[in-house]
Design a protein around this motif. Structure first.
Motif, PDB file in Angstrom:
ATOM      1  N   GLY A  45      -4.922  -1.408  -3.659  1.00 18.02           N
ATOM      2  CA  GLY A  45      -5.066  -0.346  -3.992  1.00 18.02           C
ATOM      3  C   GLY A  45      -4.273   0.243  -3.862  1.00 18.02           C
ATOM      4  O   GLY A  45      -5.244   1.543  -4.477  1.00 18.02           O
ATOM      5  N   LEU A  46      -3.472   0.814  -3.575  1.00 17.03           N
ATOM      6  CA  LEU A  46      -2.876   2.156  -2.713  1.00 17.03           C
ATOM      7  C   LEU A  46      -1.597   3.029  -3.971  1.00 17.03           C
ATOM      8  O   LEU A  46      -1.276   1.874  -4.036  1.00 17.03           O
ATOM      9  CB  LEU A  46      -2.383   2.060  -1.176  1.00 17.03           C
ATOM     10  CG  LEU A  46      -3.332   1.504  -0.159  1.00 17.03           C
ATOM     11  CD1 LEU A  46      -3.150   1.381   0.747  1.00 17.03           C
ATOM     12  CD2 LEU A  46      -4.392   2.900  -0.291  1.00 17.03           C
ATOM     13  N   LEU A  47      -1.928   4.498  -4.044  1.00 10.94           N
ATOM     14  CA  LEU A  47      -0.721   4.609  -4.988  1.00 10.94           C
ATOM     15  C   LEU A  47       0.088   5.535  -3.607  1.00 10.94           C
ATOM     16  O   LEU A  47       0.400   6.635  -3.905  1.00 10.94           O
ATOM     17  CB  LEU A  47      -1.383   5.816  -5.422  1.00 10.94           C
ATOM     18  CG  LEU A  47      -2.401   4.853  -6.681  1.00 10.94           C
ATOM     19  CD1 LEU A  47      -2.802   6.010  -7.618  1.00 10.94           C
ATOM     20  CD2 LEU A  47      -1.203   4.219  -7.998  1.00 10.94           C
ATOM     21  N   ARG A  48       0.576   4.318  -2.930  1.00  9.87           N
ATOM     22  CA  ARG A  48       1.807   4.760  -1.643  1.00  9.87           C
ATOM     23  C   ARG A  48       2.718   3.725  -2.014  1.00  9.87           C
ATOM     24  O   ARG A  48       2.660   2.700  -2.753  1.00  9.87           O
ATOM     25  CB  ARG A  48       1.053   4.443  -0.334  1.00  9.87           C
ATOM     26  CG  ARG A  48      -0.408   5.413  -0.790  1.00  9.87           C
ATOM     27  CD  ARG A  48       0.479   6.791  -0.235  1.00  9.87           C
ATOM     28  NE  ARG A  48      -0.183   7.845   0.586  1.00  9.87           N
ATOM     29  CZ  ARG A  48       0.285   9.071   1.044  1.00  9.87           C
ATOM     30  NH1 ARG A  48       1.006   9.487   1.244  1.00  9.87           N
ATOM     31  NH2 ARG A  48      -1.066  10.215   0.671  1.00  9.87           N
ATOM     32  N   CYS A  49       4.382   4.202  -1.724  1.00  9.85           N
ATOM     33  CA  CYS A  49       4.763   3.194  -1.312  1.00  9.85           C
ATOM     34  C   CYS A  49       4.476   2.014  -0.451  1.00  9.85           C
ATOM     35  O   CYS A  49       4.255   3.058   0.404  1.00  9.85           O
ATOM     36  CB  CYS A  49       6.370   3.446  -1.566  1.00  9.85           C
ATOM     37  SG  CYS A  49       7.396   4.414  -0.104  1.00  9.85           S
ATOM     38  N   GLY A  50       5.096   0.837  -0.700  1.00 11.62           N
ATOM     39  CA  GLY A  50       5.257   0.308   0.906  1.00 11.62           C
ATOM     40  C   GLY A  50       5.767   0.570   2.195  1.00 11.62           C
ATOM     41  O   GLY A  50       5.285   0.834   3.379  1.00 11.62           O
ATOM     42  N   LYS A  51       6.514   1.087   1.769  1.00 17.95           N
ATOM     43  CA  LYS A  51       7.153   2.542   3.523  1.00 17.95           C
ATOM     44  C   LYS A  51       6.248   3.392   4.559  1.00 17.95           C
ATOM     45  O   LYS A  51       6.213   3.091   5.133  1.00 17.95           O
ATOM     46  CB  LYS A  51       8.908   2.904   3.204  1.00 17.95           C
ATOM     47  CG  LYS A  51       9.814   1.777   2.738  1.00 17.95           C
ATOM     48  CD  LYS A  51      11.260   2.642   2.435  1.00 17.95           C
ATOM     49  CE  LYS A  51      11.666   3.571   3.624  1.00 17.95           C
ATOM     50  NZ  LYS A  51      12.705   4.212   3.538  1.00 17.95           N
ATOM     51  N   SER A  52       5.957   3.435   3.345  1.00 18.59           N
ATOM     52  CA  SER A  52       4.273   4.887   3.739  1.00 18.59           C
ATOM     53  C   SER A  52       3.505   3.963   4.171  1.00 18.59           C
ATOM     54  O   SER A  52       2.989   4.412   5.303  1.00 18.59           O
ATOM     55  CB  SER A  52       4.225   5.991   2.751  1.00 18.59           C
ATOM     56  OG  SER A  52       3.333   6.265   2.519  1.00 18.59           O
ATOM     57  N   CYS A  53       3.573   2.923   3.591  1.00 14.58           N
ATOM     58  CA  CYS A  53       2.077   1.934   4.242  1.00 14.58           C
ATOM     59  C   CYS A  53       2.698   1.687   5.427  1.00 14.58           C
ATOM     60  O   CYS A  53       1.982   1.576   6.575  1.00 14.58           O
ATOM     61  CB  CYS A  53       2.238   0.681   2.949  1.00 14.58           C
ATOM     62  SG  CYS A  53       1.020   1.408   1.753  1.00 14.58           S
ATOM     63  N   ARG A  54       3.598   0.857   5.605  1.00 10.28           N
ATOM     64  CA  ARG A  54       3.965   1.255   7.068  1.00 10.28           C
ATOM     65  C   ARG A  54       4.178   1.440   7.695  1.00 10.28           C
ATOM     66  O   ARG A  54       3.849   0.981   8.933  1.00 10.28           O
ATOM     67  CB  ARG A  54       5.830  -0.366   6.191  1.00 10.28           C
ATOM     68  CG  ARG A  54       5.606  -0.453   7.814  1.00 10.28           C
ATOM     69  CD  ARG A  54       7.845  -0.918   7.856  1.00 10.28           C
ATOM     70  NE  ARG A  54       8.380  -1.378   8.874  1.00 10.28           N
ATOM     71  CZ  ARG A  54       8.777  -0.568   9.190  1.00 10.28           C
ATOM     72  NH1 ARG A  54       9.109   1.412   9.288  1.00 10.28           N
ATOM     73  NH2 ARG A  54       9.539   0.062  11.116  1.00 10.28           N
ATOM     74  N   LEU A  55       4.719   3.005   7.250  1.00 14.50           N
ATOM     75  CA  LEU A  55       5.059   3.590   8.352  1.00 14.50           C
ATOM     76  C   LEU A  55       3.594   4.450   9.160  1.00 14.50           C
ATOM     77  O   LEU A  55       2.732   3.995   9.989  1.00 14.50           O
ATOM     78  CB  LEU A  55       5.476   4.812   7.765  1.00 14.50           C
ATOM     79  CG  LEU A  55       6.333   5.821   8.998  1.00 14.50           C
ATOM     80  CD1 LEU A  55       7.385   4.349  10.085  1.00 14.50           C
ATOM     81  CD2 LEU A  55       6.581   6.842   7.879  1.00 14.50           C
ATOM     82  N   ARG A  56       2.099   4.243   8.064  1.00 10.83           N
ATOM     83  CA  ARG A  56       0.941   5.220   7.805  1.00 10.83           C
ATOM     84  C   ARG A  56       0.704   4.009   9.762  1.00 10.83           C
ATOM     85  O   ARG A  56      -0.452   4.908   9.784  1.00 10.83           O
ATOM     86  CB  ARG A  56       0.133   5.080   7.454  1.00 10.83           C
ATOM     87  CG  ARG A  56      -1.143   5.620   7.697  1.00 10.83           C
ATOM     88  CD  ARG A  56      -1.033   6.583   7.661  1.00 10.83           C
ATOM     89  NE  ARG A  56      -2.458   7.773   7.932  1.00 10.83           N
ATOM     90  CZ  ARG A  56      -2.968   8.652   8.886  1.00 10.83           C
ATOM     91  NH1 ARG A  56      -1.915   9.612   9.142  1.00 10.83           N
ATOM     92  NH2 ARG A  56      -4.238   9.060   8.195  1.00 10.83           N
ATOM     93  N   TRP A  57       0.889   2.437   9.129  1.00 11.10           N
ATOM     94  CA  TRP A  57      -0.218   1.716   9.391  1.00 11.10           C
ATOM     95  C   TRP A  57       0.861   1.405  11.542  1.00 11.10           C
ATOM     96  O   TRP A  57      -0.438   1.649  11.790  1.00 11.10           O
ATOM     97  CB  TRP A  57       0.355   0.371   8.843  1.00 11.10           C
ATOM     98  CG  TRP A  57      -0.191  -0.813  10.420  1.00 11.10           C
ATOM     99  CD1 TRP A  57       0.910  -1.979  10.688  1.00 11.10           C
ATOM    100  CD2 TRP A  57      -1.812  -1.622  10.367  1.00 11.10           C
ATOM    101  NE1 TRP A  57      -0.141  -2.686  11.532  1.00 11.10           N
ATOM    102  CE2 TRP A  57      -1.477  -2.741  10.796  1.00 11.10           C
ATOM    103  CE3 TRP A  57      -2.880  -0.800  10.464  1.00 11.10           C
ATOM    104  CZ2 TRP A  57      -2.923  -2.990  11.415  1.00 11.10           C
ATOM    105  CZ3 TRP A  57      -4.073  -1.448  10.254  1.00 11.10           C
ATOM    106  CH2 TRP A  57      -3.965  -2.012  10.733  1.00 11.10           C
ATOM    107  N   ILE A  58       2.062   1.517  11.285  1.00  9.51           N
ATOM    108  CA  ILE A  58       2.586   1.481  12.438  1.00  9.51           C
ATOM    109  C   ILE A  58       2.459   2.743  13.539  1.00  9.51           C
ATOM    110  O   ILE A  58       2.476   2.538  14.831  1.00  9.51           O
ATOM    111  CB  ILE A  58       4.301   0.845  12.651  1.00  9.51           C
ATOM    112  CG1 ILE A  58       4.350  -0.020  11.814  1.00  9.51           C
ATOM    113  CG2 ILE A  58       4.839   1.472  14.002  1.00  9.51           C
ATOM    114  CD1 ILE A  58       5.753  -1.007  11.397  1.00  9.51           C
TER     115      ILE A  58
END
Length: 298
Positions: A45-58
DNA sequence: AAGGCTACCAACCGCGCGCCC
DNA sequence: CGGGCGCGCGGTTGGTAGCCT
């Protein structure tokens, strides 16, 4: 043909993450685990791109991240690894538990570069400032702020795989050269921090000869990492026993023994060897265990 | 206090690679 | 074998905090 965008840009947020977004991401990964970044934003339920999520997490949300300033010890490890690996931040990060490639890259650019320059060391070449750089390095790296990957045509076995034992022997001799010029022993590594990192017993003529040798026989540091990767667990090997790859691996295994001095018959934790871990030197720390054996040498 | 400058770092971008079909 | 997809990487950008004048 153009590359398809990684996400629907029109419907994605950009910029700083909110606490709520962070919470959603953390919660989703806690339940479902990492991976499948492309579908994650929608599922979470996030309005973010997958890459952005990955980066934020990592780079920020991972629970095992070590926050706070780098220690002097970490500084030295980064410098040593950078001298061996160049701008391979992810590889360097792999040797520093709790640190991310992005963090190390930023730290390098903001702190360590300056530190090395103040020591009179070129942060890209790790040689004394003012020393002539190779034509190849200069051409490859005109701005001197980006990657200085020293390339070789001899060792580019991705594009030019060795076809014969003779070629493998050439490769092996190049690796031997690599060892003698770039892989520091413990003693040599210690001297890397010194403004004059050449051997004290070497005469100027010998230094010039070594320098010329380096210029004519360029070595691909990037490849040296790949070689370590070639020594991967048996279960993941797919090449046939007689393939160039497996023959190369036999050479690499032998050569790796030479590269690191005494013959090591079991996995060794590089973190420990470099002093970044409290682990006993004959044990693998968690970091090395999770690296899929890629950087272990046998 | 305000404006300019610098340092820092989170986030973005584009590209390459490996895998799968 | 070629193309698409997903992922990861390295380089770059841009926002902001802190310092200086």
């Amino acid at each position: 043909m153009g590359r398809s965008p990684c996400c629907e840009k029109a419907h994605t947020n950009k910029g700083a993450w909110t606490k709520e977004e962070d919470q959603r991401l953390i919660e989703y990964i806690r339940v479902h685990g990492e991976g499948c970044w492309r579908s994650l934003p929608k599922a979470a339920g996030l309005l973010r791109c997958g890459k952005s999520c990955r980066l934020r997490w990592i780079n920020y949300l991972r629970p095992d991240l070590k926050r706070g300033n780098f220690t002097e010890e970490e500084d030295e490890i980064i410098i040593k690894l950078h001298s061996l690996l160049g701008n391979k931040w992810s590889l360097i990060a792999g040797r520093l538990p709790g640190r991310t490639d992005n963090e190390i890259k930023n730290y390098w650019n903001t702190h360590i570069k300056r530190k090395l320059i103040s020591r009179g060391i070129d942060p890209q070449t790790h040689r004394p400032l003012g020393e002539k750089t190779t034509a190849a390095a200069t051409a490859k790296n005109p701005t001197s702020t980006t990657t200085t990957t020293i390339k070789t045509t001899h060792l580019d076995f991705k594009n030019n795989p060795p076809q014969s034992l003779a070629e493998i022997n050439v490769l092996k001799s190049n690796l031997d050269f690599h060892h003698s010029t770039f892989i520091p022993t413990k003693v040599e590594a210690a001297s890397l921090e010194e403004p004059n990192c050449t051997s004290s017993s070497m005469t100027t003529d010998e230094e010039q000869q070594q320098q010329q040798k380096r210029e004519t026989q360029e070595v691909n540091l990037e490849l040296s990492i790949g070689l370590a990767g070639a020594i991967r667990p048996e279960s993941t090997r797919t090449s046939s026993p007689n393939s160039a790859e497996s023959r190369l691996q036999a050479v690499v295994t032998t050569t790796t023994h030479q590269l690191f001095g005494s013959v090591v018959t079991r996995a060794v934790c590089l973190c420990c060897q470099l002093g970044s871990s409290q682990q006993r030197s004959d044990q693998l720390c968690r970091n090395c265990q999770s690296s899929n054996g890629v950087y272990r040498y046998y």
